[in-house]
Structures are given as C-alpha cells and as structure tokens.
Design an enzyme around this catalytic site. Sequence first.
Site, PDB file in Angstrom:
ATOM      1  N   ASP A  11      39.687 -22.738  42.660  1.00  0.00           N
ATOM      2  CA  ASP A  11      38.324 -22.595  43.168  1.00  0.00           C
ATOM      3  C   ASP A  11      37.490 -23.712  42.550  1.00  0.00           C
ATOM      4  O   ASP A  11      37.402 -23.815  41.321  1.00  0.00           O
ATOM      5  CB  ASP A  11      37.729 -21.239  42.773  1.00  0.00           C
ATOM      6  CG  ASP A  11      38.380 -20.085  43.521  1.00  0.00           C
ATOM      7  OD1 ASP A  11      38.944 -20.328  44.605  1.00  0.00           O
ATOM      8  OD2 ASP A  11      38.316 -18.943  43.031  1.00  0.00           O
ATOM      9  N   ASP A 130      38.516 -12.870  54.471  1.00  0.00           N
ATOM     10  CA  ASP A 130      38.129 -12.076  53.300  1.00  0.00           C
ATOM     11  C   ASP A 130      37.848 -10.660  53.784  1.00  0.00           C
ATOM     12  O   ASP A 130      36.977 -10.456  54.639  1.00  0.00           O
ATOM     13  CB  ASP A 130      36.868 -12.648  52.640  1.00  0.00           C
ATOM     14  CG  ASP A 130      37.098 -14.041  52.070  1.00  0.00           C
ATOM     15  OD1 ASP A 130      38.253 -14.353  51.722  1.00  0.00           O
ATOM     16  OD2 ASP A 130      36.129 -14.817  51.983  1.00  0.00           O
TER      17      ASP A 130
END
Length: 253
Positions: A11, A130
């Site tokens: 990330d 997600d």
Amino acid sequence: MLTRRLVVCLDVKGGRVVKGVQFEGLRDVGDPVELARRYEAEGADELTFLDISASAEERDTLWELVRRTAEQLFIPLAVGGGVRTVDDVGRALRAGADKVSINSAAVANPALLTACAERFGAQCVVASIDAKRDGDRWRVYTHGGRKPTDLDAVAWARECVARGAGEVLLTSIDRDGARTGYDLALTRAVSEAVDVPVIASGGAGSAAHVRAAFQEGGADAALVAGILHDGVTTVGAIKALLRESGLHIRSLT
C-alpha cells in the site's frame, strides 16, 4: 495442476509503503522499491502496488515509482488505486505494470472494464472489489472502503468478468489488517461464481490462513502484506507450508 500464487501487496502513500487496519491508522513500513526487491528475492510470485492516497497531486509520483520498481523486478507487477480512465491504465502499463486493478471507477462506469479489456487485453484488467458482510450477503464498498453501494459482491464479480476483467482481487473489509484469517465464505462464493482467477485479500495472520484461502476458499492466489512487513512470517515459510500441504506453487529455483 493449478499453480497457486502468493501476491505481496504494498500500500503506497506519498511514495512510501504504509499499513493500517480496516483501511485506517496508517503507519510507515518502508521504501517501495527496496521492499519489492526483497519480496521478489524471498520468492513472491507477484507484487501489487495500491496507491491509497489516490490524489491527483501524487499520481505522477506513483507512475515514477512504478517505473523504478518495474525496472528492478522480474515477477509481474500490478498497480491500482485511483485508476479512473483508459488513459490511466495505459499510463500504468507504459510505466511498467503488467496488470492494472480498477475499483471505484468500475462501479461508477462498468463500461470502463470493457473498454480497457478491448484496448489492452483481459489479462491486464483486474476487477478490485472491496466487500463487507451485510446479513447473508456481502456489500460492495468504494473509495477505499468508505462508501457503501447497493451492489452484491458476488453478482458484481460476475458482471465485472462478463465485462472483460481477467482477474478479481477480492478484499474483505471486515478482515483487513485484523489477522484473523481471510473471509473464506466470501472467497469461496466469488471463486465459484466466476471463471477467472480470484485473489483472496484481507485478514492473513499466518501461513495457515493462506493455506485455508486455497483449500477452503478456493482462491487461485492469496494476497499478504502486514504479516510480512512486520516479520510475523516470511514468503519462504508460507510457501514451505503450502508445499507440505500438497499445493502446487512456484519454487525459487
């Protein structure tokens, strides 16, 4: 025999690798290029960069980072986060990415998946989903897990593949960073619903959790991040357990 893949996720925010829990409470864990080289040397099958700042100002920083990283890697590199247009996908591929994951922009404009698949090939297009448990189903969220939609994750995965996605990156928001194991029910539901590879994401706390994603969740690949960054386990240790369990994986030699 199907070769299962271990995907390491980095990330990225402000040119650094960060990690949080349920997309919150971010902390710095290192330099992206250094970490990418390290995980490749340890035996990672693939790397994913997710730009979690997704701000226009930092976009040029990301492409430069992709370019620098891709120059150092021999394994596939996927890039996602803030990808909104066909041109964004082209820019990522030109910078050296092998695949590009599309999340919020695909929900807003599903035709984007088709346009990208037609222009660059389905193998370059990853539908990033997600999802969060909502009663007896899973609801799709966008904007880094902050914005709920009316979409059902399993149905949306089917639509993404029908529109041209060659792979699904499936993240459980409930499990993200919690290290309690992947959401195996979610992973299996989506894996059984589509005929393209599914990457299980969110919740890895041990090598045994990764094994469960394959054996019980039916995933083709498993994404890991925090447990590697924090030294809880290593790529080698995870792969050793997978191999002992009879799963077919790529070896370093």
